[in-house]
Design a protein around this motif. Sequence first.
Motif, PDB file in Angstrom:
ATOM      1  N   ILE A   6       0.860  -1.186   0.000  1.00 12.85           N
ATOM      2  CA  ILE A   6       0.000   0.000   0.000  1.00 12.85           C
ATOM      3  C   ILE A   6       0.894   1.233   0.000  1.00 12.85           C
ATOM      4  O   ILE A   6       1.474   1.607   1.025  1.00 12.85           O
ATOM      5  N   ASN A   7       1.026   1.855  -1.154  1.00 16.08           N
ATOM      6  CA  ASN A   7       1.830   3.066  -1.279  1.00 16.08           C
ATOM      7  C   ASN A   7       0.991   4.283  -0.907  1.00 16.08           C
ATOM      8  O   ASN A   7      -0.093   4.479  -1.464  1.00 16.08           O
ATOM      9  N   THR A   8       1.484   5.088   0.016  1.00 18.35           N
ATOM     10  CA  THR A   8       0.731   6.281   0.420  1.00 18.35           C
ATOM     11  C   THR A   8       1.487   7.552   0.050  1.00 18.35           C
ATOM     12  O   THR A   8       1.302   8.586   0.672  1.00 18.35           O
ATOM     13  N   GLY A   9       2.323   7.442  -0.975  1.00 19.11           N
ATOM     14  CA  GLY A   9       3.018   8.611  -1.480  1.00 19.11           C
ATOM     15  C   GLY A   9       4.491   8.611  -1.131  1.00 19.11           C
ATOM     16  O   GLY A   9       5.066   7.629  -0.648  1.00 19.11           O
ATOM     17  N   PHE A  10       5.116   9.764  -1.389  1.00 19.96           N
ATOM     18  CA  PHE A  10       6.535   9.977  -1.139  1.00 19.96           C
ATOM     19  C   PHE A  10       6.710  11.309  -0.420  1.00 19.96           C
ATOM     20  O   PHE A  10       5.870  12.195  -0.526  1.00 19.96           O
ATOM     21  N   PHE A  11       7.817  11.440   0.298  1.00 22.96           N
ATOM     22  CA  PHE A  11       8.148  12.723   0.896  1.00 22.96           C
ATOM     23  C   PHE A  11       9.654  12.914   0.829  1.00 22.96           C
ATOM     24  O   PHE A  11      10.390  12.012   0.398  1.00 22.96           O
ATOM     25  N   LYS A  12      10.126  14.102   1.209  1.00 21.05           N
ATOM     26  CA  LYS A  12      11.545  14.399   1.124  1.00 21.05           C
ATOM     27  C   LYS A  12      12.106  14.750   2.499  1.00 21.05           C
ATOM     28  O   LYS A  12      11.462  15.452   3.280  1.00 21.05           O
ATOM     29  N   LEU A  13      13.300  14.240   2.762  1.00 23.20           N
ATOM     30  CA  LEU A  13      14.022  14.551   3.989  1.00 23.20           C
ATOM     31  C   LEU A  13      15.487  14.824   3.644  1.00 23.20           C
ATOM     32  O   LEU A  13      15.992  14.333   2.630  1.00 23.20           O
ATOM     33  N   ALA A  42       9.937   6.802   0.401  1.00 21.63           N
ATOM     34  CA  ALA A  42       8.587   6.246   0.261  1.00 21.63           C
ATOM     35  C   ALA A  42       7.848   6.264   1.600  1.00 21.63           C
ATOM     36  O   ALA A  42       8.456   6.316   2.673  1.00 21.63           O
ATOM     37  N   LEU A  43       6.537   6.199   1.492  1.00 19.20           N
ATOM     38  CA  LEU A  43       5.651   5.985   2.637  1.00 19.20           C
ATOM     39  C   LEU A  43       4.869   4.710   2.316  1.00 19.20           C
ATOM     40  O   LEU A  43       3.690   4.739   1.974  1.00 19.20           O
ATOM     41  N   ARG A  44       5.565   3.593   2.391  1.00 15.92           N
ATOM     42  CA  ARG A  44       5.052   2.302   1.907  1.00 15.92           C
ATOM     43  C   ARG A  44       4.516   1.489   3.078  1.00 15.92           C
ATOM     44  O   ARG A  44       5.273   0.999   3.914  1.00 15.92           O
ATOM     45  N   CYS A  45       3.218   1.335   3.125  1.00 17.03           N
ATOM     46  CA  CYS A  45       2.577   0.544   4.175  1.00 17.03           C
ATOM     47  C   CYS A  45       2.375  -0.889   3.677  1.00 17.03           C
ATOM     48  O   CYS A  45       2.683  -1.222   2.534  1.00 17.03           O
ATOM     49  N   LYS A  87      -6.295  -2.221  -4.760  1.00 15.42           N
ATOM     50  CA  LYS A  87      -6.289  -3.596  -4.260  1.00 15.42           C
ATOM     51  C   LYS A  87      -7.694  -4.127  -3.990  1.00 15.42           C
ATOM     52  O   LYS A  87      -7.857  -5.267  -3.555  1.00 15.42           O
ATOM     53  N   GLY A  88      -8.714  -3.299  -4.235  1.00 20.57           N
ATOM     54  CA  GLY A  88     -10.088  -3.735  -4.054  1.00 20.57           C
ATOM     55  C   GLY A  88     -10.634  -3.541  -2.660  1.00 20.57           C
ATOM     56  O   GLY A  88     -11.619  -4.190  -2.283  1.00 20.57           O
ATOM     57  N   PHE A  89     -10.027  -2.616  -1.896  1.00 15.68           N
ATOM     58  CA  PHE A  89     -10.456  -2.407  -0.522  1.00 15.68           C
ATOM     59  C   PHE A  89     -10.811  -0.942  -0.267  1.00 15.68           C
ATOM     60  O   PHE A  89     -10.460  -0.050  -1.037  1.00 15.68           O
ATOM     61  N   HIS A  90     -11.518  -0.717   0.839  1.00 12.44           N
ATOM     62  CA  HIS A  90     -11.878   0.612   1.324  1.00 12.44           C
ATOM     63  C   HIS A  90     -11.368   0.728   2.752  1.00 12.44           C
ATOM     64  O   HIS A  90     -11.242  -0.292   3.467  1.00 12.44           O
ATOM     65  N   ARG A  91     -11.085   1.936   3.195  1.00 15.25           N
ATOM     66  CA  ARG A  91     -10.562   2.110   4.556  1.00 15.25           C
ATOM     67  C   ARG A  91     -11.507   1.553   5.622  1.00 15.25           C
ATOM     68  O   ARG A  91     -11.054   1.119   6.690  1.00 15.25           O
TER      69      ARG A  91
END
Length: 278
Positions: A6-13, A42-45, A87-91
Motif C-alpha cells: 500500500i503506497n501512500t506517497g513519497f516525501f523528502k528529507l 517512500a511511505l510504503r505501508c 487492491k479492491g479495498f476501502h478504509r
Amino acid sequence: MNLHTINTGFFKLDGGAMFGVVPKSIWQKTNPADDKNLCTWALRCLLIEDGNRLILIDTGTGNKQDEKFFSHYHLHGPSMDESLLVKGFHRDDITDVFLTHLHFDHVGGAVARQGNVLLPAFKNAVYWSNRQHWDWAYTPNDREKASFLKENFVPLQESGHLRFIDNDDGAKFAPGIDVTFVYGHTDAQMLPLIDYKGRKVLYMADLLPSVGHLPIPYVMGYDMFPLKTMEEKKKILAEALENDYILYFEHDAVNECCTLQKTEKGIRVNEIFSLQDI
C-alpha cells in the motif's frame, strides 16, 4: 494469507539527516539528493489479508496537517484511499491498524479531521501500539517532540479504539505474525515478522529505512540511540541472513523487498524484488 503493498506517497528529507555521520559522497550513490540536499523517501505501508482480518501496518503521513507543515516535506504521490482501491479495498474494511511507532510519517494517517473533530481514520479498526512506546511518545523528549504530534495518536485512545501489545520480544500479534521490539531509533519500536508462502517477511520500519542503510554504521541522525541501532541491526541482519528472511522496506523509494548475502564488506543485498513477485 495475502500481502498487499500500500503506497501512500513519497516525501523528502535531508540526506545528511538520514545518514548521520556517513559522508554525502558515499550515501548519494544509493540515494541521490536534489539541489536542496533532499532525498525522496517512500511511505510504503503493508496490508495483511488473513481470514476475516484486514491488518494495515502503518498509515503514512495522512493529510490533516496544514500547508506550512507539508511544505517542509514535499509530500507527493498516491493517497492511502487510492492505493487501497487499487487492491479492491476501502478504509472501512480495515479491522486492525498496527503502528510500528508514533512518529508522524508512520501514524499521521491514523487520525482524520472531520470538520473540527479528530477521529480514527479507520473507523472499524482496532489500533495497536505498546504501553512503553505510547508513554514515550505522550511525554516526548525535546529532540523527538516535533515527530510526536499528539493529534496523530491521542484521539485513538480517546475514542476507545486503542489496544496495547505486550512488550515482550517475540510476542505474537496474530497467528503467523510475531513482533520484534527495537529501541535504537525510538523507544520500543515494533517490527512485524510475517509467515508468508513458506518464507518470513520482516517489515523494517525505521530500523532499516532503505537498502542504502544496510552497512552497520549507516544510521540515521534521527535515531535516539545510534549505538543501540547498530547493535540491533547487526543482530537482526545476521538472523535475517541465516534464515533467508525477506526484508520489506517502508521508506526506500526504489526498492520494495530484498534478500541478503554475506560479502567481504559484510551483509549486503542479494536479490531485489517486489512483494507481488514472492
